[in-house]
Design a protein around this motif. Sequence first.
Motif, mmCIF file in Angstrom:
data_model
loop_
_atom_site.group_PDB
_atom_site.id
_atom_site.type_symbol
_atom_site.label_atom_id
_atom_site.label_comp_id
_atom_site.label_asym_id
_atom_site.label_seq_id
_atom_site.Cartn_x
_atom_site.Cartn_y
_atom_site.Cartn_z
ATOM 1 N N ARG A 246 -110.772 21.455 -64.599
ATOM 2 C CA ARG A 246 -109.825 22.031 -65.557
ATOM 3 C C ARG A 246 -108.381 21.831 -65.119
ATOM 4 N NH1 ARG A 246 -112.098 26.815 -68.807
ATOM 5 N NH2 ARG A 246 -114.357 26.637 -68.591
ATOM 6 N N ARG A 247 -108.163 21.631 -63.818
ATOM 7 C CA ARG A 247 -106.799 21.409 -63.316
ATOM 8 C C ARG A 247 -106.329 19.974 -63.524
ATOM 9 N NH1 ARG A 247 -107.788 24.128 -57.552
ATOM 10 N NH2 ARG A 247 -108.374 26.215 -58.272
ATOM 11 N N SER A 248 -107.256 19.066 -63.796
ATOM 12 C CA SER A 248 -106.887 17.676 -64.020
ATOM 13 C C SER A 248 -106.234 17.523 -65.392
ATOM 14 C CB SER A 248 -108.127 16.789 -63.941
ATOM 15 O OG SER A 248 -107.827 15.458 -64.305
ATOM 16 N N ASP A 249 -105.325 16.559 -65.499
ATOM 17 C CA ASP A 249 -104.721 16.292 -66.796
ATOM 18 C C ASP A 249 -105.649 15.477 -67.692
ATOM 19 O OD1 ASP A 249 -104.595 13.895 -65.448
ATOM 20 O OD2 ASP A 249 -102.520 13.443 -66.014
ATOM 21 N N ALA A 250 -106.763 15.002 -67.127
ATOM 22 C CA ALA A 250 -107.746 14.242 -67.911
ATOM 23 C C ALA A 250 -109.102 14.334 -67.214
ATOM 24 C CB ALA A 250 -107.309 12.789 -68.067
ATOM 25 N N GLY A 251 -109.609 15.559 -67.082
ATOM 26 C CA GLY A 251 -110.903 15.763 -66.433
ATOM 27 C C GLY A 251 -112.022 15.104 -67.226
ATOM 28 N N ARG A 252 -112.953 14.479 -66.528
ATOM 29 C CA ARG A 252 -114.072 13.798 -67.172
ATOM 30 C C ARG A 252 -115.376 14.161 -66.455
ATOM 31 N NH1 ARG A 252 -110.641 13.637 -70.197
ATOM 32 N NH2 ARG A 252 -109.526 11.879 -71.130
ATOM 33 N N ALA A 253 -116.363 14.609 -67.227
ATOM 34 C CA ALA A 253 -117.683 14.921 -66.682
ATOM 35 C C ALA A 253 -118.705 14.029 -67.373
ATOM 36 C CB ALA A 253 -118.030 16.390 -66.894
ATOM 37 N N ILE A 254 -119.494 13.330 -66.578
ATOM 38 C CA ILE A 254 -120.516 12.403 -67.073
ATOM 39 C C ILE A 254 -121.859 12.876 -66.543
ATOM 40 C CG2 ILE A 254 -121.290 10.009 -67.101
ATOM 41 C CD1 ILE A 254 -118.353 9.224 -66.433
ATOM 42 N N LEU A 255 -122.736 13.309 -67.448
ATOM 43 C CA LEU A 255 -124.035 13.865 -67.072
ATOM 44 C C LEU A 255 -125.132 12.871 -67.443
ATOM 45 C CD1 LEU A 255 -123.522 17.479 -68.500
ATOM 46 C CD2 LEU A 255 -122.812 16.583 -66.270
ATOM 47 N N MET A 256 -125.924 12.463 -66.464
ATOM 48 C CA MET A 256 -126.949 11.454 -66.724
ATOM 49 C C MET A 256 -128.175 12.074 -67.379
ATOM 50 S SD MET A 256 -126.763 8.231 -66.392
ATOM 51 C CE MET A 256 -125.504 8.154 -65.110
ATOM 52 N N SER A 257 -128.564 11.519 -68.519
ATOM 53 C CA SER A 257 -129.742 11.988 -69.238
ATOM 54 C C SER A 257 -130.770 10.864 -69.317
ATOM 55 C CB SER A 257 -129.350 12.492 -70.625
ATOM 56 O OG SER A 257 -130.463 13.084 -71.276
ATOM 57 N N SER A 258 -131.599 10.893 -70.352
ATOM 58 C CA SER A 258 -132.664 9.897 -70.504
ATOM 59 C C SER A 258 -133.156 9.909 -71.936
ATOM 60 C CB SER A 258 -133.827 10.220 -69.558
ATOM 61 O OG SER A 258 -134.967 9.437 -69.872
ATOM 62 N N GLY A 259 -133.683 8.780 -72.371
ATOM 63 C CA GLY A 259 -134.244 8.713 -73.711
ATOM 64 C C GLY A 259 -135.420 9.648 -73.911
ATOM 65 N N VAL A 260 -136.143 9.978 -72.833
ATOM 66 C CA VAL A 260 -137.314 10.852 -72.981
ATOM 67 C C VAL A 260 -136.910 12.285 -73.312
ATOM 68 C CG1 VAL A 260 -138.777 9.444 -71.476
ATOM 69 C CG2 VAL A 260 -137.480 11.335 -70.488
ATOM 70 N N ALA A 261 -135.633 12.609 -73.151
ATOM 71 C CA ALA A 261 -135.162 13.945 -73.551
ATOM 72 C C ALA A 261 -135.275 14.126 -75.054
ATOM 73 C CB ALA A 261 -133.716 14.144 -73.116
ATOM 74 N N HIS A 262 -135.400 13.031 -75.800
ATOM 75 C CA HIS A 262 -135.443 13.086 -77.261
ATOM 76 C C HIS A 262 -136.783 12.651 -77.839
ATOM 77 C CE1 HIS A 262 -131.042 13.655 -77.367
ATOM 78 N NE2 HIS A 262 -131.079 12.874 -76.298
ATOM 79 N N THR A 263 -137.565 11.910 -77.065
ATOM 80 C CA THR A 263 -138.823 11.377 -77.603
ATOM 81 C C THR A 263 -140.036 12.229 -77.268
ATOM 82 O OG1 THR A 263 -139.106 9.994 -75.616
ATOM 83 C CG2 THR A 263 -137.955 9.016 -77.495
ATOM 84 N N ALA A 264 -139.895 13.191 -76.354
ATOM 85 C CA ALA A 264 -141.035 14.035 -75.935
ATOM 86 C C ALA A 264 -142.240 13.165 -75.594
ATOM 87 C CB ALA A 264 -141.393 15.039 -77.031
ATOM 88 N N ARG A 265 -141.996 12.181 -74.747
ATOM 89 C CA ARG A 265 -143.020 11.205 -74.376
ATOM 90 C C ARG A 265 -144.174 11.852 -73.608
ATOM 91 N NH1 ARG A 265 -141.350 5.381 -71.851
ATOM 92 N NH2 ARG A 265 -143.400 4.373 -71.965
ATOM 93 N N ALA A 266 -145.394 11.477 -73.941
ATOM 94 C CA ALA A 266 -146.574 12.021 -73.266
ATOM 95 C C ALA A 266 -146.499 11.757 -71.764
ATOM 96 C CB ALA A 266 -147.844 11.393 -73.836
ATOM 97 N N PHE A 267 -146.871 12.771 -70.988
ATOM 98 C CA PHE A 267 -146.985 12.715 -69.524
ATOM 99 C C PHE A 267 -145.644 12.801 -68.781
ATOM 100 C CE2 PHE A 267 -150.454 9.874 -71.192
ATOM 101 C CZ PHE A 267 -151.451 10.855 -71.166
ATOM 102 N N TRP A 268 -144.550 12.933 -69.521
ATOM 103 C CA TRP A 268 -143.232 12.996 -68.890
ATOM 104 C C TRP A 268 -142.620 14.387 -69.004
ATOM 105 C CZ3 TRP A 268 -139.873 8.690 -67.305
ATOM 106 C CH2 TRP A 268 -140.528 7.457 -67.277
ATOM 107 N N ALA A 269 -143.401 15.410 -69.245
ATOM 108 C CA ALA A 269 -142.871 16.720 -69.626
ATOM 109 C C ALA A 269 -141.811 17.298 -68.669
ATOM 110 C CB ALA A 269 -144.006 17.723 -69.820
ATOM 111 N N PRO A 270 -142.051 17.412 -67.360
ATOM 112 C CA PRO A 270 -141.028 18.036 -66.504
ATOM 113 C C PRO A 270 -139.709 17.274 -66.501
ATOM 114 C CG PRO A 270 -143.153 17.982 -65.390
ATOM 115 C CD PRO A 270 -143.293 17.130 -66.604
#
Length: 246
Positions: free
Chosen positions: A132-156
Motif C-alpha cells: 500500500r505504500r508503493s506508488d504502484a503496488g502489484r500483486a500477482i497470485l498464481m492460480s490454475s485452470g483446474v480452479a474453474h474446471t473441477a477436474r476429477a481427482f484434482w480436488a485439493p
Amino acid sequence: MSFDLSGRTALVTGASRGIGYFLALELAKRGAHVIAVARTVGGLEELDDEIQAMGNTATLVPLDLKDMPALDLLGSSINDRWGKLDILVANAGVLGTISPVGHVEAKVFDNVISTNLTSIWRLIRSVDPLLRRSDAGRAILMSSGVAHTARAFWAPYAASKAAVEVMGRSWAEETKQMPLRVNSVNPGATRTAMRAKAMPGEDPETLPHPADVAAKIVQLADPALTITGQLYDVRQDKFLHYHMPS
C-alpha cells in the motif's frame, strides 16, 4: 513488453525453479531488486548468479512457506530495509496427490491447503501494508485452470487455487481506490516439474517453456497497469473478467 522497474522491489516465492525462477529473472531484467524465496538453496544461488550477470542484485531467502512465523517476520524485515514493497509474486505451491477426493490422506490435504492457501494469506497479511505504500503496488497470485474446471481427482489442488483467486478478488475490491493492483494468473500447461509429476506420460516438449510463460506474466507488474481483481490467462494472452461488486 518493455517497462522500467528500476528502484522497485519485488518479492517472488517459489523462485528456485520453474515459472517463479524465470519471473524473477524477468523482473530483474527490468531493473527490480528481487527478494527470492524458496526452499531450495541451490536453485536460489543459480538465480542469484544469473541476476548478477545482468548487473542487478537479489536478496535470497531460503524459507519453507509453511513456516508461518517466518512469513510474519519477512514483512517486518522488508519494512526495515526498504520501507515498502512494490511487487508480490505468490508463485510457490504443491500439487499433492492426484486421486479420488475420498482417498486423499489427511496429511496430504493439510499440506496442500497450508502451502497453497494459508501461506498466501499469511504472506498477504505480512506485506499488504508495504504494498500500500508503493506508488504502484502489484500483486500477482498464481492460480490454475483446474480452479474453474473441477477436474476429477484434482480436488485439493483445485480447491486451494479457487480459494486463492477468491481471496485475491476480495483483496482487490478492498484496495481498488488505491494504486495497488491485485490479479490472479492461469499459466496453463507449462514445462515444469509439477506438470511432469501430474502428467507423467506427457511429452514436455509439447508444452511452453516457463521462460516464455514468465515473459507474458511479467506484464502484470507494469506500473502502468490499471486492471485489478481479474484473472489473466496466459494461453489466451488476455484478462478473463470476473463480475465485481458495484
